[in-house]
Motif scaffolding. Structure first.
Motif, PDB file in Angstrom:
ATOM      1  N   TRP A   1      -4.797  -7.808   1.536  1.00  0.00           N
ATOM      2  CA  TRP A   1      -3.822  -6.798   1.963  1.00  0.00           C
ATOM      3  C   TRP A   1      -3.895  -6.573   3.465  1.00  0.00           C
ATOM      4  CZ3 TRP A   1      -5.659  -2.137   4.070  1.00  0.00           C
ATOM      5  CH2 TRP A   1      -4.657  -1.248   4.463  1.00  0.00           C
ATOM      6  N   TRP A   2      -5.111  -6.497   4.013  1.00  0.00           N
ATOM      7  CA  TRP A   2      -5.294  -6.244   5.439  1.00  0.00           C
ATOM      8  C   TRP A   2      -4.691  -7.364   6.276  1.00  0.00           C
ATOM      9  CZ3 TRP A   2      -7.900  -8.741   9.409  1.00  0.00           C
ATOM     10  CH2 TRP A   2      -8.128  -8.001  10.568  1.00  0.00           C
TER      11      TRP A   2
ATOM     12  N   ALA B   1      -5.547   2.644   1.806  1.00  0.00           N
ATOM     13  CA  ALA B   1      -4.759   2.462   3.025  1.00  0.00           C
ATOM     14  C   ALA B   1      -4.736   3.724   3.886  1.00  0.00           C
ATOM     15  CB  ALA B   1      -3.338   2.039   2.668  1.00  0.00           C
TER      16      ALA B   1
ATOM     17  N   GLU C   1      -1.037  -6.674   6.204  1.00  0.00           N
ATOM     18  CA  GLU C   1      -0.720  -5.423   6.888  1.00  0.00           C
ATOM     19  C   GLU C   1      -0.796  -5.567   8.400  1.00  0.00           C
ATOM     20  OE1 GLU C   1       0.201  -1.215   6.629  1.00  0.00           O
ATOM     21  OE2 GLU C   1       0.301  -2.903   5.235  1.00  0.00           O
TER      22      GLU C   1
ATOM     23  N   SER D   1       0.808  -1.210   0.000  1.00  0.00           N
ATOM     24  CA  SER D   1       0.000   0.000   0.000  1.00  0.00           C
ATOM     25  C   SER D   1       0.844   1.264   0.000  1.00  0.00           C
ATOM     26  CB  SER D   1      -0.922   0.011   1.224  1.00  0.00           C
ATOM     27  OG  SER D   1      -0.159  -0.028   2.424  1.00  0.00           O
TER      28      SER D   1
END
Length: 380
Positions: A182-183, A140, A186, A75
């Motif tokens: 992605w989360w 993001a 992350e 991100s």
């Protein structure tokens, strides 16, 4: 008196990253499901069992692919090389294969107007990946990015002008799954919960039970799924009015429920993916070859009508399942990669004012699979 030896430096020596076979296994399993879904599509018109299997596969296989792609996406504001990758790995292959499809359809179907704004068959996912990568740095920045993507996905279904142009409808529809991947990375969820460790027997039993329940629901509710045209709901490419003749307030709840089902099935799928290294594991680094080429392999079978009226189902459905695995293995093999690499990974040095933005070594496909330097193609 001799001087004391200098203390060892820390944090500066490069460490080689250990490649995790699990993700390559997951990629290969996903691409086999993609081929399978397309291979049995014609059988669904004549076989309820094939239709139930089709619904089960489509309920989660592209969400799983999007989750994997999001997991390996960053991100941070893109560097010049990352921006160049969007052009070389997504935009150029998209144009090349759109032109190939235009030629193919012109020969087989007659006069067909070329239209780069309407992706042909499987090419929508290439554009979706490109858009995902472009919008991720902005997502993001937001508080509750996952919630916003769900709102966008559900809300897009109420807008008739959000259609297949540049695959926008599917892109917005599948955006929450990409953002979820992605989360997870992350927030370091996978490592903190040790999700890549070998699963306990009860976890695998639970995952099998989830799929068994989903298969039972797909089979037991066939009459209802036919009536509401469930297959098109799972494509995420039409607005609600096109699906049910109008767009009542509760229509978004159907998509929301399908997204929840997809997340549960994806979780069960990821539990069942093997953790070790197998003969098929390296093929998971070349999923884009399978994704872009398998449609040309299946096109003659689909258009010729040979897949219609095949009976008995208990014979032909397993045959098509086995054929799907064989196609995936073949298209990811070294000879096929050597032959089609100029189309799928074209040398695009001439496109750039500064060729230095191209990667010096290594290669990755749009799903985030970075290949070992020994097998990657070096760009000049």
């Amino acid at each position: 008196m001799s001087s004391a030896p200098a203390p060892p430096t820390t944090g500066t020596a490069p460490r080689s990253r250990r490649r995790v076979p699990y993700w390559d296994n997951a990629r290969f399993a996903c691409i086999v499901l993609v081929v399978l879904g397309h291979a049995i599509q014609r059988l669904t018109y004549d076989s309820d069992i094939a239709y139930a299997l089709y619904l089960l596969v489509y309920a989660f296989h592209m969400p799983a692919f999007a989750i994997i792609s999001g997991y390996f996406s960053k991100s941070d504001p893109p560097s010049r090389r990352q921006m160049a990758r969007i052009i070389t790995d997504i935009l150029v292959p998209y144009i090349v294969f759109e032109l190939l499809w235009w030629v193919t359809k012109s020969v087989v179907e007659g006069d067909v107007e070329p239209n780069l704004t309407q992706p042909s068959w499987t090419l929508w996912f290439l554009l979706a990946l490109g858009i995902f990568r472009l919008v991720l740095p902005y997502l993001a920045l937001l508080r509750w990015p996952l919630a916003w993507t769900v709102v966008i996905s559900v809300g897009a279904g109420y807008l008739p002008n959000v259609d297949s142009t540049f695959s926008l409808s599917r892109t917005l529809g599948f955006l929450p799954f990409f953002a979820l991947g992605w989360w997870l990375r992350e927030r370091d969820v996978v490592d903190r919960l040790r999700l890549l460790e070998r699963k306990a027997w009860w976890a695998r039993v639970a995952a099998v039970a989830v799929f068994a329940l989903a298969a039972w629901a797909a089979w037991g509710g066939l009459a209802g799924w036919h009536e509401m045209d469930m297959r098109n709901w799972l494509f995420y490419d039409q607005d609600y009015a096109a699906l049910i003749g109008e767009a009542p307030w509760w229509a978004g709840g159907v998509r929301l429920a399908l997204m929840a089902v997809a997340v549960v099935l994806c979780a069960a799928f990821f539990v069942l993916v093997p953790r070790g290294r197998f003969a098929f594991t390296p093929l998971g680094t070349y999923t884009m070859y399978v994704y872009l080429l398998h449609s040309f392999v299946l096109y003659p079978l689909r258009e010729s009508g040979v897949l219609r009226g095949l009976d008995p189902t208990w014979l032909w459905l397993p045959v098509m399942c086995a054929l799907s695995v064989a196609i995936a293995v073949l298209l990811a093999s070294r000879p096929v990669r050597w032959l089609f690499r100029p189309l799928i990974e074209p040398r695009s040095r001439w496109l750039f004012a500064d060729p230095g933005v191209l990667p010096r070594a290594g290669a990755s496909d749009p799903t985030g699979s970075r290949r070992p330097p020994s097998t990657a193609r070096h760009r000049p």
